[in-house]
Design a protein around this motif. Structure first.
Motif, short mmCIF file in Angstrom:
data_model
loop_
_atom_site.label_atom_id
_atom_site.label_comp_id
_atom_site.label_asym_id
_atom_site.label_seq_id
_atom_site.Cartn_x
_atom_site.Cartn_y
_atom_site.Cartn_z
N GLN A 238 0.92 -1.27 0.13
CA GLN A 238 0.05 -0.03 0.17
C GLN A 238 0.84 1.31 0.00
OE1 GLN A 238 -3.46 -0.08 0.17
NE2 GLN A 238 -3.48 -2.34 0.21
N GLU A 239 1.42 1.42 -1.05
CA GLU A 239 2.36 2.90 -1.25
C GLU A 239 1.72 3.62 -2.20
OE1 GLU A 239 4.54 2.79 -4.31
OE2 GLU A 239 2.87 1.11 -4.72
N VAL A 240 2.52 4.77 -2.50
CA VAL A 240 1.82 5.73 -3.45
C VAL A 240 1.49 5.49 -5.00
CG1 VAL A 240 4.00 6.98 -4.01
CG2 VAL A 240 2.00 8.30 -3.78
N THR A 241 2.35 4.43 -5.34
CA THR A 241 1.96 4.15 -6.71
C THR A 241 0.44 3.01 -6.75
OG1 THR A 241 4.29 3.90 -7.53
CG2 THR A 241 2.77 2.54 -8.50
N PHE A 242 0.43 2.28 -5.72
CA PHE A 242 -0.67 1.48 -5.56
C PHE A 242 -1.96 2.50 -5.28
CE2 PHE A 242 -3.81 -0.96 -3.10
CZ PHE A 242 -3.74 -2.13 -3.71
N ALA A 243 -1.75 3.63 -4.47
CA ALA A 243 -2.79 4.60 -4.19
C ALA A 243 -3.16 5.12 -5.56
CB ALA A 243 -2.53 5.67 -3.29
#
Length: 247
Positions: free
Chosen positions: A179-184
């Motif tokens: 759950q990091e910024v690319t996933f967001a």
């Protein structure tokens, strides 16, 4: 342009902290935490590997050299998959994507940090060793009390630059649902469906601003080290530990 502003207004919390507090912490906060933990945990391993790489004991030297060359010669994505499937087999239960990515980055970055620290050690003039041994200090005491403080100080700009690389590498955690910024960003894109360019343009800007700022910090630290060396020794000394310098 208006689409980008609207997307940010409606989804800035998702980019920043993911679904927290109604779900796991994610977004940019998770990216920074993951990168910082990876650097902190990989640093001791990199330090030990660097000491092994400059040690007079051939067994330690060759073991560390094999570790460094193997890890630097394979893609990070392959290490992610190895960790993802191997660690649960070793410990007997599944682990989260965040922990998997953290373990991967610690293993992978230990090789790169090793070379940064080794460069800082070998950049010091030989007179440092000779003077310490003349004062009666043994090899270990010379390394710990004389060589490492100077080498690590010189290596600070490169360590910050490596932190920037780690931040960008965290984006690969997307493939194992970290759950990091690319996933967001992908979550936002799945909600909108029709504006992928705008969403991933925002993601690119986030990475650019973060890495650009840290690059300036690294440059400031490098200039500060150079000025300090100039004031002490009367010579401008390159702060990049990957360059051999001579005081």
């Amino acid at each position: 342009m208006f689409d980008i502003v609207e997307i940010l207004q409606n989804n800035w919390t998702l980019f920043l902290i993911g679904q927290y507090p109604h779900g796991p912490l994610g977004g940019l906060a998770s990216t920074l935490i993951l990168a910082a933990l990876a650097l902190l945990l990989a640093f001791p391993f990199g330090l030990l590997l660097a000491l092994a790489r400059v040690s007079p004991w051939k067994g330690l030297y060759w073991a560390a050299t094999v570790w460094v060359y193997v890890l630097r010669g394979i893609p990070l994505l392959m290490v992610i998959f190895w960790t993802y499937f191997l660690v649960p087999l070793l410990i007997g239960h599944n682990i989260t994507g965040f922990v998997t990515m953290l373990c991967t980055l610690v293993i992978y970055q230990s090789a790169y940090l090793c070379e940064i620290i080794r460069g800082g050690i070998q950049a010091l003039p030989p007179g440092q060793y000779e003077a310490s041994r003349a004062l009666g200090l043994g090899y270990l005491r010379t390394t710990v009390w004389v060589i490492l403080p100077q080498a690590l100080y010189n290596a600070l700009p490169s360590l910050i630059s490596q932190f920037i690389s780690i931040i960008k590498e965290t984006s690969l955690g997307y493939v194992i649902n970290v759950q990091e910024v690319t996933f967001a960003a992908n979550q936002v894109n799945n909600q909108l469906l029709t504006k992928p360019f705008q969403v991933f343009f925002i993601l690119a800007i986030i990475y650019y601003l973060l890495c650009f700022g840290l690059t300036h910090v690294a440059g400031w630290v490098e200039r500060r080290i150079a000025r300090k060396r100039l004031g002490k020794g009367g010579l401008a000394v390159a702060a990049d530990p990957l360059l051999a310098i001579d005081n």
